[in-house]
Design an enzyme around this catalytic site. Structure first.
Site, PDB file in Angstrom:
ATOM      1  N   ASP A  89      20.487  44.462  96.200  1.00 48.33           N
ATOM      2  CA  ASP A  89      19.936  44.318  97.806  1.00 48.33           C
ATOM      3  C   ASP A  89      19.965  42.804  98.126  1.00 48.33           C
ATOM      4  OD1 ASP A  89      18.950  44.766 100.898  1.00 48.33           O
ATOM      5  OD2 ASP A  89      16.977  45.128  98.807  1.00 48.33           O
TER       6      ASP A  89
ATOM      7  N   ASP B 250      17.904  41.449 101.805  1.00 45.29           N
ATOM      8  CA  ASP B 250      16.163  41.675 102.093  1.00 45.29           C
ATOM      9  C   ASP B 250      15.489  42.218 101.837  1.00 45.29           C
ATOM     10  OD1 ASP B 250      18.003  41.067 105.050  1.00 45.29           O
ATOM     11  OD2 ASP B 250      17.106  39.190 104.573  1.00 45.29           O
TER      12      ASP B 250
END
Ligand code: XBP
Ligand code: MG
Length: 260
Positions: A10, A12
């Site tokens: 991932d 953010d």
């Protein structure tokens, strides 16, 4: 037993703690530039983060918080233009070095590369943001280290839907049990688990209080040898930071459990 072949990362909150002082500031700059007196405080932004995707978040804000504003006839077009402006602000901030990588991220990625582990990105954020963060916070040319940059609008439904992870698995031609996902939020964990990918969580400044049932472990960061992680949930033995040996141990335990 299925060996670990890839890490799916991932962006953010995971690669960088990018929401409060990055995306949120960029949204507010775009609002001001558009002559809107909308200002998302850190607290309000924490609520709005329940909605993944910047365009979806702006639309949700307009609908749910009803800020003073004469909606234009083409509201989707207006939101998209606002979001493009926000992305320009955000990528400029990244290029100015405003968004450093979180502890242990560079170390784990470099270890994975030297070990020949395959790498992918699975994120709700926009492609320009991913490219800027990798090129300016990780290393020039590093976006080519990832076999797939699965980002934002490439799938119909954003996290917590599993679509972005299913897209990444398909592009890499990998089964979920050959991977470990690295996430920071309950939306992200739900997305990865929805794709049946064993998932390790490192909480970010906005997500520490969320629920992470089903994660391989929940840590405050990936840690560094000189700066060990804090274990929030899960059994990581006497490990002090996340290295490939720990990822492989957690992965083997998860795959073994799934096989029973
Ligand atoms: C986080 C998100 C994104 C960012 C903003 O993505 O939900 O929407 O908050 O980026 P992830 P955009 O944790 O999956 O990396 O404005 O480009 O959507
Ligand atoms: Mg995230």
């Amino acid at each position: 037993m299925k060996e670990l072949e890839a890490l799916l990362l991932d962006v953010d909150g995971t690669l960088a703690d990018s929401e409060r002082d990055g995306h949120r500031v960029a949204f507010n700059l775009a609002f001001r530039e558009a002559g809107l007196d909308w200002a998302w405080s850190p607290e309000l932004y924490g609520e709005l983060l329940a909605v993944a995707g910047g365009k979806e978040r702006i639309a949700h804000y307009i609908e749910r918080y009803r800020p003073p504003f004469d909606p234009p006839r083409d509201l989707p077009g207006f939101v998209a233009a606002l979001h493009r402006a926000k992305t320009a602000h955000y990528t400029r901030m990244v290029k100015q070095g405003a968004l450093p990588l979180r502890p242990g991220v560079r170390r784990l990625i470099m270890e994975a590369r030297s070990d020949g582990l395959r790498l992918g990105v699975a994120t709700t954020t926009s492609p320009d943001n991913v490219e800027a963060l990798l090129e300016h916070s990780l290393a020039p040319g590093s976006s080519r280290w990832f076999e797939v940059l699965a980002c934002g609008d490439v799938v119909p439904a954003k996290k917590p839907a599993p679509d972005i992870y299913l897209y990444a698995l398909e592009r890499m031609a990998l089964p979920p049990e050959a991977c470990v996902a690295l996430e920071d939020s309950e939306n992200g964990l739900a997305a990865a688990r929805g794709a049946r990918i064993p998932t390790l969580v490192t909480v970010s400044s906005y997500t520490r209080g969320q629920r992470f049932d089903g994660a391989l472990a929940v840590l405050d960061t990936l840690g560094e040898p000189a700066r060990p992680f804090e274990v929030i949930a899960g059994d990581v033995g006497d490990a002090r930071c996340v290295d490939l040996a720990l990822v492989r141990r957690l992965h083997a335990r998860a795959v073994d459990r799934q096989a029973r």
